[in-house]
Design a protein around this motif. Structure first.
Motif, PDB file in Angstrom:
ATOM      1  N   THR A  86       0.832  -1.197   0.000  1.00  0.00           N
ATOM      2  CA  THR A  86       0.000   0.000   0.000  1.00  0.00           C
ATOM      3  C   THR A  86       0.872   1.255   0.000  1.00  0.00           C
ATOM      4  N   PHE A 105       0.757   8.523   6.594  1.00  0.00           N
ATOM      5  CA  PHE A 105       0.184   7.178   6.561  1.00  0.00           C
ATOM      6  C   PHE A 105       1.026   6.203   7.395  1.00  0.00           C
ATOM      7  N   ILE A 117      -0.357   4.032  10.703  1.00  0.00           N
ATOM      8  CA  ILE A 117      -0.344   2.572  10.784  1.00  0.00           C
ATOM      9  C   ILE A 117       0.216   2.101  12.120  1.00  0.00           C
ATOM     10  N   MET A 165      -6.584  10.421   8.604  1.00  0.00           N
ATOM     11  CA  MET A 165      -6.185   9.105   8.102  1.00  0.00           C
ATOM     12  C   MET A 165      -6.440   8.019   9.140  1.00  0.00           C
ATOM     13  N   MET A 189      -8.627   4.704   8.597  1.00  0.00           N
ATOM     14  CA  MET A 189      -7.976   3.397   8.626  1.00  0.00           C
ATOM     15  C   MET A 189      -8.499   2.494   9.737  1.00  0.00           C
ATOM     16  N   SER A 190      -9.235   3.065  10.688  1.00  0.00           N
ATOM     17  CA  SER A 190      -9.821   2.235  11.743  1.00  0.00           C
ATOM     18  C   SER A 190     -10.865   1.277  11.188  1.00  0.00           C
ATOM     19  N   SER A 236      -9.095  -1.949  11.147  1.00  0.00           N
ATOM     20  CA  SER A 236      -8.397  -2.340  12.380  1.00  0.00           C
ATOM     21  C   SER A 236      -9.138  -3.449  13.130  1.00  0.00           C
ATOM     22  N   ASN A 289      -7.652  10.304   1.267  1.00  0.00           N
ATOM     23  CA  ASN A 289      -8.625   9.766   2.218  1.00  0.00           C
ATOM     24  C   ASN A 289      -9.658   8.886   1.518  1.00  0.00           C
ATOM     25  N   LEU A 297      -7.972   5.615   0.600  1.00  0.00           N
ATOM     26  CA  LEU A 297      -7.731   4.745   1.757  1.00  0.00           C
ATOM     27  C   LEU A 297      -9.001   4.090   2.275  1.00  0.00           C
ATOM     28  N   SER A 335      -9.571   0.208   2.547  1.00  0.00           N
ATOM     29  CA  SER A 335      -9.848  -0.353   3.877  1.00  0.00           C
ATOM     30  C   SER A 335     -11.094  -1.227   3.888  1.00  0.00           C
TER      31      SER A 335
END
Length: 452
Positions: free
Chosen positions: A241, A257, A261, A337, A341-342, A345, A393, A396, A400
């Motif tokens: 990525t 980013f 992470i 971000m 990205m959660s 997760s 965004n 991502l 995701s």
């Protein structure tokens, strides 16, 4: 309820996990203490360089032993251990030489990615050190030296933080983030020699013949055939990525980013990896007992379910703002971000500690196929989104969503092969996940992060 909690805490799996992850309590505090310092000593561009370097490192490390390092823990015959260790060293040295040749050749030919890659010698050095460290770690895991593993984690994390701060304050050499990681890994590797010296003294090298190495390589051929490709794809999906994004966005955005992470996957690095190691050892000892496998998996799944909800709830209720406050004014984009990205997760934390189930139960081919699906969907979605959208965004969140869907599928497969029902993990599993994602969706929508 209290009786159930007490039963779980008194199990050997949880005790050993807590012993191994005791170091992780320290390691969890280090990022919160040191990262605000590092984020002011280093720029997002510096973290972008580190992000690309670490992505290559993690991808290569995912197959540097062709997954034969897992046999060190799994083998039931102590006589095989010296041969398996030598096999791992030979493979890791060969792959390191091959990777170095590829990068040097790519730079000579003029391929942009290789030309822009910042240090091939540092990469080769780090690969060799990390390979040695991981072999020592596998030996310690087999012998249940969780105390030694815990101390090595503390040494690695604390020395890395200290050296990175020093090199940021006094930049006597370039690439302080990378060099700090290399030196700390070397220190932790050297430490392992002392608690494991009794192990090395007890084994003779006289039985290590070329024929015996070939025999064991054939005996455990499922690891390179299925486990290694599956693990490579698994690591590649996440780490490619960064490499792909670097072709469409600047190093400052890549740096944001990379920083995000670290925080999103902190529960995995702190507790998940420790539990995964102990879980693998427990399954290896009970792989012929289906009831024990289900019971052990249930204990792990209950804990990881609770842990998986923490990052998404934390970020949904303002954790992104706190993250920016901790990092400093240069890292405003990191907050948005992190919120986006959660999305992935939750399933990643659910799955990570349970992945040893595939290799212990000789179902590596299932993991390989699922990871191949994950690679095709997530990376495919990332590339298409990066081509059509200028807003990172938006790119991502599309990535995701696809990544998360396959991770949930992997989780379902793990429960199936271990004969564990979802309601045995939690009666409120689906409801809790639904509420978390609903709250996150509302927060993202009203934050205006996806405007393009």
């Amino acid at each position: 309820m209290l009786a159930k909690i007490e039963t779980i805490l008194n199990s050997s799996l949880i005790k050993n996990t807590l012993k191994l992850s005791s170091s992780s309590v320290v390691l969890m505090l280090i990022p919160f203490i040191v990262t605000p310092i590092l984020s002011r000593l280093y720029t997002p561009e510096d973290y972008g360089v580190w992000g690309i370097f670490s992505s290559v490192l993690y991808i290569v490390n995912s197959f540097i032993f062709l997954s034969y390092e897992n046999t060190i823990v799994k083998s039931s015959d102590d006589k095989e251990l010296p041969i398996l260790i030598v096999l791992c060293f030979i493979i890791s040295l060969s792959i390191t030489c091959l990777v170095t040749f590829v990068f040097v050749s790519g730079k000579t030919i003029g391929i942009p990615f290789f030309v822009n890659f910042h240090s091939v010698p540092l990469l080769a050095t780090m690969l060799l050190i990390t390979a040695t460290y991981n072999i020592f770690n596998s030996i310690a895991n087999r012998n249940k030296r969780y105390g030694a593993m815990s101390v090595s984690n503390i040494i690695n994390g604390s020395s890395q933080a200290a050296i990175r701060v020093f090199l940021g304050k006094f930049p006597i050499i370039s690439f302080g983030l990378i060099v700090g990681n290399i030196i700390s890994q070397l220190i932790a590797t050297i430490y392992f020699i002392f608690p494991l010296r009794g192990f090395f003294k007890s084994y003779s090298t006289s039985r290590i013949k070329v024929a015996s190495i070939k025999d064991l390589a054939t005996k455990y051929k499922k690891f390179p055939l299925y486990e290694a490709p599956a693990r490579f794809i698994e690591f590649a999906v996440l780490n490619l990525t960064i490499i792909i994004l670097s072709n469409y966005f600047g190093k400052d955005e890549i740096g944001h980013f990379s920083m995000v992470i670290q925080f999103i996957l902190l529960p995995i690095n702190v507790f998940g990896s420790a539990m995964g190691s102990v879980y693998y050892r427990e399954l290896s000892e009970n792989f012929k007992d289906p009831v024990a496998i289900t019971s052990i998996t249930q204990k792990v799944a209950k804990i990881t379910f609770l842990i998986s909800l923490l990052p998404i709830l934390f970020l949904t209720f303002g954790g992104d703002k706190l993250l920016v406050f901790i990092l400093g004014d240069k890292w405003i984009q990191a907050g948005s971000m992190a919120l986006i990205m959660s999305v992935f997760s939750v399933p990643v934390i659910l799955v990570q500690s349970l992945l040893p189930a595939f290799k212990t139960l000789d179902r590596q081919e299932i993991r390989f196929k699922l990871n191949l699906l994950n690679f095709a969907l997530a990376i495919g979605a990332l590339i298409v989104a990066a081509i059509y959208y200028d807003n990172i965004n938006v790119v991502l969140i599309i990535y995701s969503i696809f990544y998360a869907l396959v991770q949930f599928l992997i989780y379902a497969k793990i429960l199936k092969i271990t004969n564990l029902r979802l309601n045995a993990v939690s009666k409120y599993f689906v409801l809790c996940i639904f509420i978390c994602y609903l709250l996150l969706l509302i927060r993202i929508f009203y934050s205006g992060l996806l405007t393009y």
